[in-house]
Scaffold this motif. Sequence first.
Motif, PDB file in Angstrom:
ATOM      1  N   GLN A 114       0.795  -1.234   0.000  1.00 53.86           N
ATOM      2  CA  GLN A 114       0.000   0.000   0.000  1.00 53.86           C
ATOM      3  C   GLN A 114       0.827   1.283   0.000  1.00 53.86           C
ATOM      4  O   GLN A 114       0.294   2.335  -0.319  1.00 53.86           O
ATOM      5  CB  GLN A 114      -0.926   0.020   1.228  1.00 53.86           C
ATOM      6  CG  GLN A 114      -1.988  -1.065   1.211  1.00 53.86           C
ATOM      7  CD  GLN A 114      -2.770  -1.106   2.507  1.00 53.86           C
ATOM      8  OE1 GLN A 114      -2.205  -1.101   3.594  1.00 53.86           O
ATOM      9  NE2 GLN A 114      -4.076  -1.153   2.402  1.00 53.86           N
ATOM     10  N   PHE A 115       2.102   1.220   0.366  1.00 58.51           N
ATOM     11  CA  PHE A 115       2.871   2.453   0.541  1.00 58.51           C
ATOM     12  C   PHE A 115       4.124   2.461  -0.322  1.00 58.51           C
ATOM     13  O   PHE A 115       4.820   1.456  -0.433  1.00 58.51           O
ATOM     14  CB  PHE A 115       3.295   2.622   1.999  1.00 58.51           C
ATOM     15  CG  PHE A 115       2.168   2.974   2.918  1.00 58.51           C
ATOM     16  CD1 PHE A 115       1.693   4.269   2.981  1.00 58.51           C
ATOM     17  CD2 PHE A 115       1.581   2.010   3.707  1.00 58.51           C
ATOM     18  CE1 PHE A 115       0.648   4.594   3.828  1.00 58.51           C
ATOM     19  CE2 PHE A 115       0.541   2.323   4.554  1.00 58.51           C
ATOM     20  CZ  PHE A 115       0.068   3.612   4.611  1.00 58.51           C
ATOM     21  N   PHE A 169       0.451   2.550  14.618  1.00 55.41           N
ATOM     22  CA  PHE A 169       0.092   3.967  14.515  1.00 55.41           C
ATOM     23  C   PHE A 169       1.275   4.782  14.010  1.00 55.41           C
ATOM     24  O   PHE A 169       1.131   5.635  13.127  1.00 55.41           O
ATOM     25  CB  PHE A 169      -0.370   4.482  15.874  1.00 55.41           C
ATOM     26  CG  PHE A 169      -0.607   5.969  15.922  1.00 55.41           C
ATOM     27  CD1 PHE A 169      -1.756   6.517  15.382  1.00 55.41           C
ATOM     28  CD2 PHE A 169       0.344   6.820  16.489  1.00 55.41           C
ATOM     29  CE1 PHE A 169      -1.970   7.897  15.415  1.00 55.41           C
ATOM     30  CE2 PHE A 169       0.135   8.187  16.521  1.00 55.41           C
ATOM     31  CZ  PHE A 169      -1.028   8.726  15.986  1.00 55.41           C
ATOM     32  N   ALA A 170       2.467   4.524  14.574  1.00 54.97           N
ATOM     33  CA  ALA A 170       3.662   5.268  14.165  1.00 54.97           C
ATOM     34  C   ALA A 170       4.002   4.996  12.707  1.00 54.97           C
ATOM     35  O   ALA A 170       4.349   5.910  11.948  1.00 54.97           O
ATOM     36  CB  ALA A 170       4.841   4.897  15.066  1.00 54.97           C
ATOM     37  N   GLU A 171       3.904   3.727  12.295  1.00 54.22           N
ATOM     38  CA  GLU A 171       4.201   3.379  10.905  1.00 54.22           C
ATOM     39  C   GLU A 171       3.193   3.995   9.949  1.00 54.22           C
ATOM     40  O   GLU A 171       3.548   4.455   8.853  1.00 54.22           O
ATOM     41  CB  GLU A 171       4.215   1.863  10.755  1.00 54.22           C
ATOM     42  CG  GLU A 171       5.410   1.208  11.425  1.00 54.22           C
ATOM     43  CD  GLU A 171       5.280  -0.292  11.521  1.00 54.22           C
ATOM     44  OE1 GLU A 171       6.315  -0.978  11.625  1.00 54.22           O
ATOM     45  OE2 GLU A 171       4.132  -0.805  11.507  1.00 54.22           O
ATOM     46  N   ARG A 172       1.936   4.015  10.341  1.00 52.22           N
ATOM     47  CA  ARG A 172       0.899   4.627   9.495  1.00 52.22           C
ATOM     48  C   ARG A 172       1.124   6.129   9.377  1.00 52.22           C
ATOM     49  O   ARG A 172       0.966   6.711   8.307  1.00 52.22           O
ATOM     50  CB  ARG A 172      -0.481   4.341  10.072  1.00 52.22           C
ATOM     51  CG  ARG A 172      -1.635   4.812   9.189  1.00 52.22           C
ATOM     52  CD  ARG A 172      -2.953   4.335   9.770  1.00 52.22           C
ATOM     53  NE  ARG A 172      -4.074   4.835   8.990  1.00 52.22           N
ATOM     54  CZ  ARG A 172      -4.525   4.258   7.879  1.00 52.22           C
ATOM     55  NH1 ARG A 172      -3.926   3.183   7.410  1.00 52.22           N
ATOM     56  NH2 ARG A 172      -5.557   4.754   7.232  1.00 52.22           N
ATOM     57  N   LEU A 173       1.514   6.763  10.480  1.00 51.56           N
ATOM     58  CA  LEU A 173       1.792   8.204  10.472  1.00 51.56           C
ATOM     59  C   LEU A 173       2.983   8.495   9.558  1.00 51.56           C
ATOM     60  O   LEU A 173       2.975   9.461   8.792  1.00 51.56           O
ATOM     61  CB  LEU A 173       2.078   8.669  11.893  1.00 51.56           C
ATOM     62  CG  LEU A 173       1.903  10.166  12.171  1.00 51.56           C
ATOM     63  CD1 LEU A 173       0.443  10.569  12.006  1.00 51.56           C
ATOM     64  CD2 LEU A 173       2.373  10.486  13.586  1.00 51.56           C
ATOM     65  N   GLU A 219      13.995   0.649   3.786  1.00 48.05           N
ATOM     66  CA  GLU A 219      13.566   0.459   5.171  1.00 48.05           C
ATOM     67  C   GLU A 219      12.275   1.207   5.494  1.00 48.05           C
ATOM     68  O   GLU A 219      11.355   0.648   6.093  1.00 48.05           O
ATOM     69  CB  GLU A 219      14.678   0.898   6.136  1.00 48.05           C
ATOM     70  CG  GLU A 219      16.035   0.254   5.867  1.00 48.05           C
ATOM     71  CD  GLU A 219      15.974  -1.260   5.844  1.00 48.05           C
ATOM     72  OE1 GLU A 219      15.126  -1.832   6.561  1.00 48.05           O
ATOM     73  OE2 GLU A 219      16.775  -1.873   5.114  1.00 48.05           O
ATOM     74  N   MET A 220      12.191   2.485   5.092  1.00 42.28           N
ATOM     75  CA  MET A 220      10.990   3.254   5.403  1.00 42.28           C
ATOM     76  C   MET A 220       9.752   2.735   4.686  1.00 42.28           C
ATOM     77  O   MET A 220       8.698   2.593   5.305  1.00 42.28           O
ATOM     78  CB  MET A 220      11.220   4.745   5.123  1.00 42.28           C
ATOM     79  CG  MET A 220      12.120   5.420   6.156  1.00 42.28           C
ATOM     80  SD  MET A 220      12.392   7.174   5.838  1.00 42.28           S
ATOM     81  CE  MET A 220      10.740   7.821   6.078  1.00 42.28           C
ATOM     82  N   PRO A 221       9.817   2.418   3.372  1.00 37.81           N
ATOM     83  CA  PRO A 221       8.626   1.839   2.734  1.00 37.81           C
ATOM     84  C   PRO A 221       8.181   0.537   3.386  1.00 37.81           C
ATOM     85  O   PRO A 221       6.983   0.287   3.536  1.00 37.81           O
ATOM     86  CB  PRO A 221       9.090   1.612   1.286  1.00 37.81           C
ATOM     87  CG  PRO A 221      10.180   2.575   1.075  1.00 37.81           C
ATOM     88  CD  PRO A 221      10.875   2.685   2.389  1.00 37.81           C
ATOM     89  N   ALA A 222       9.158  -0.315   3.789  1.00 35.92           N
ATOM     90  CA  ALA A 222       8.798  -1.566   4.455  1.00 35.92           C
ATOM     91  C   ALA A 222       8.087  -1.289   5.777  1.00 35.92           C
ATOM     92  O   ALA A 222       7.089  -1.937   6.112  1.00 35.92           O
ATOM     93  CB  ALA A 222      10.049  -2.412   4.686  1.00 35.92           C
ATOM     94  N   ALA A 223       8.604  -0.320   6.538  1.00 35.48           N
ATOM     95  CA  ALA A 223       7.980   0.031   7.815  1.00 35.48           C
ATOM     96  C   ALA A 223       6.574   0.595   7.602  1.00 35.48           C
ATOM     97  O   ALA A 223       5.637   0.254   8.333  1.00 35.48           O
ATOM     98  CB  ALA A 223       8.842   1.050   8.559  1.00 35.48           C
ATOM     99  N   ALA A 225       2.557  -1.232   8.731  1.00 37.70           N
ATOM    100  CA  ALA A 225       1.510  -0.659   9.583  1.00 37.70           C
ATOM    101  C   ALA A 225       0.290  -1.552   9.578  1.00 37.70           C
ATOM    102  O   ALA A 225      -0.365  -1.743  10.613  1.00 37.70           O
ATOM    103  CB  ALA A 225       1.152   0.750   9.102  1.00 37.70           C
ATOM    104  N   TYR A 226      -0.025  -2.116   8.434  1.00 36.73           N
ATOM    105  CA  TYR A 226      -1.172  -3.028   8.353  1.00 36.73           C
ATOM    106  C   TYR A 226      -0.968  -4.207   9.294  1.00 36.73           C
ATOM    107  O   TYR A 226      -1.854  -4.565  10.066  1.00 36.73           O
ATOM    108  CB  TYR A 226      -1.338  -3.528   6.910  1.00 36.73           C
ATOM    109  CG  TYR A 226      -2.454  -4.538   6.758  1.00 36.73           C
ATOM    110  CD1 TYR A 226      -3.723  -4.140   6.364  1.00 36.73           C
ATOM    111  CD2 TYR A 226      -2.256  -5.875   7.061  1.00 36.73           C
ATOM    112  CE1 TYR A 226      -4.747  -5.057   6.261  1.00 36.73           C
ATOM    113  CE2 TYR A 226      -3.271  -6.798   6.962  1.00 36.73           C
ATOM    114  CZ  TYR A 226      -4.522  -6.387   6.551  1.00 36.73           C
ATOM    115  OH  TYR A 226      -5.535  -7.294   6.459  1.00 36.73           O
TER     116      TYR A 226
END
Length: 576
Positions: A275-276, A476-480, A544-548, A552-553
């Motif tokens: 999704q991201f 929540f942090a990953e979604r943010l 790393e950031m896209p994986a994180a 979130a899901y």
Amino acid sequence: MTDPACFAPYIKQKKSNPQNFDERAELIRDAIRLTVERLPGESSNEANIRHTNSFFSFLEDNFSADRFTTYIQKVPETSIRTTDKNFIVEVKGQSTEQIVMVAHYDTWAGFSKYAPGADDNKSGVEMLKHYILRDLCSDDLPALTHIYLFSGSEECGTKGFLSQFAVIGGLYAASYAVSAGSWLYLLLSLLLLPMAFYRLGITGTRHFLKTMPKEKKELIRAAIAVDSVGDGRLYILENELGANFFRALFPFDGSESLNDLLEEGAHLNGIKYNQFLAGGTTDSVVFLEERLRFTGRNIRNIPAAAILTMSPGKASPFVVGGKLHTKNDTPDRVYIKPLKEALAVLDYARDILNGGKRRDKPRELEEHHYARLYRDGSNLYLALKDAVEPNRRNINSIYRVEGTLEKKRADLKVVNMEWWGVETTLKKEMNDFCPKAKQVPVDQLTVTEGENKAAFTKPNGLGRKINAALSGLLGFAERLTGRYSLAAMFVVCYLMGKISGWLLDLTLILLPCVNGFFYAHLLPVFITIWILQLALLARLFSREMPAAMDNAYKHRNRADNFGSLRRIDKNGKGDM
């Protein structure tokens, strides 16, 4: 003139109009192979324009003019990044309400005039052509009018690429201004911000929507962008960076109902998806912007979504496997599997949007793994989750039930299947179905439907509650981070600069012996540190950031599972 052999896949589709995904994907790939061909001295985008013009001629020569309209729209000079035209096909439907499908036909070739652009974005262009032919080969008009936009200047082009350096310089200046309290650097960063206007493309689609009358915009029921769907895992973007600097910091939400529809198509076909993405944007963001322009009491957003495929390194020409915007984006690196997956998801969404019926019951009672009980007035609802999908995501089912409740134990019988969906949590799914419903606290639950029966229990323990809280916080942090990815990147740059400075100071204090070497080789040391920082940032931003963000899901889903009843197997143990 285009070689008539280039029309072979279109003629074959016109004659047989295959339904099999494998045959359809092969036709699309055959067309991609042919439309990367250039005439001597012709640039990639000159060839793209020629091939699109030729396809329009093919339509006019082979199909009745009362079924469709074609027109070409000039892109204003100030909006040109790569190509100066939009090509539009309007297939008449039984209703004037519209579905818009958009794929950019332009190719950015870096600083040369040529890159094949087989995946980015002949894969999307040929998929739109495929759907146009399916519409026109059908004996019946589609329920809704179908608009197909082959957009120009989606890519940033050389002008946009060069402006990115100014934007990056502005970000660095802003980061330094914050850390050092420098008004000079803050002013410099503000002066460089207008360059963000040139950084991104999608100007062809913006002009298309800008010139569309308001009353016609209000007829758009969905807009779906198809971009680079020939290689990698499917992405159904949850939200997108905006096409201006403010919206890059504070991106647009996706259209939840339309995204759910695309995700349902993936779930029902067992397709894995993400999704991201950490950065970038595509044509659908222009339709999301349009909600800002509706006025009055009846403000309505234009539902818009994007599908694409991505694999590690695909978008970067600097790593092994990178190909987009380079000579490596060739037809041999366009694959059948992602094309088939995109077709399956788009088929489902188009069918439902045109009035098709959703599946009544995607899962049987005993196929679910987690449960929550809800009450709305005199009605009891059981929300169930199938949490072991092939794509690691779940399908949720909501049943209306009746039965007895005693001492936090429920014995229930299914009355009717009411709803199903693909939300991350049962709480969110239930809220979408019945916002007034309240959860009923139970520790044991059995439910029957005919001969089918399932039992659920609530595991106890402090560890479970702690895991639920930690998973929820992490999700929540990953979604943010996913929602504000550019802002998150700025924070990471700022922290990296601070940490690097602290480590350097600490090294000089603890190891006085290196002071002489450091000051004798000041320039190469700083260049080495700078290169290492850039390499680390590239790794963080690309992997790393896209994986994180996408995880979130997983963590939100896990937190929901910890707070739900868990299915019991035949031996009386939790089976999950």
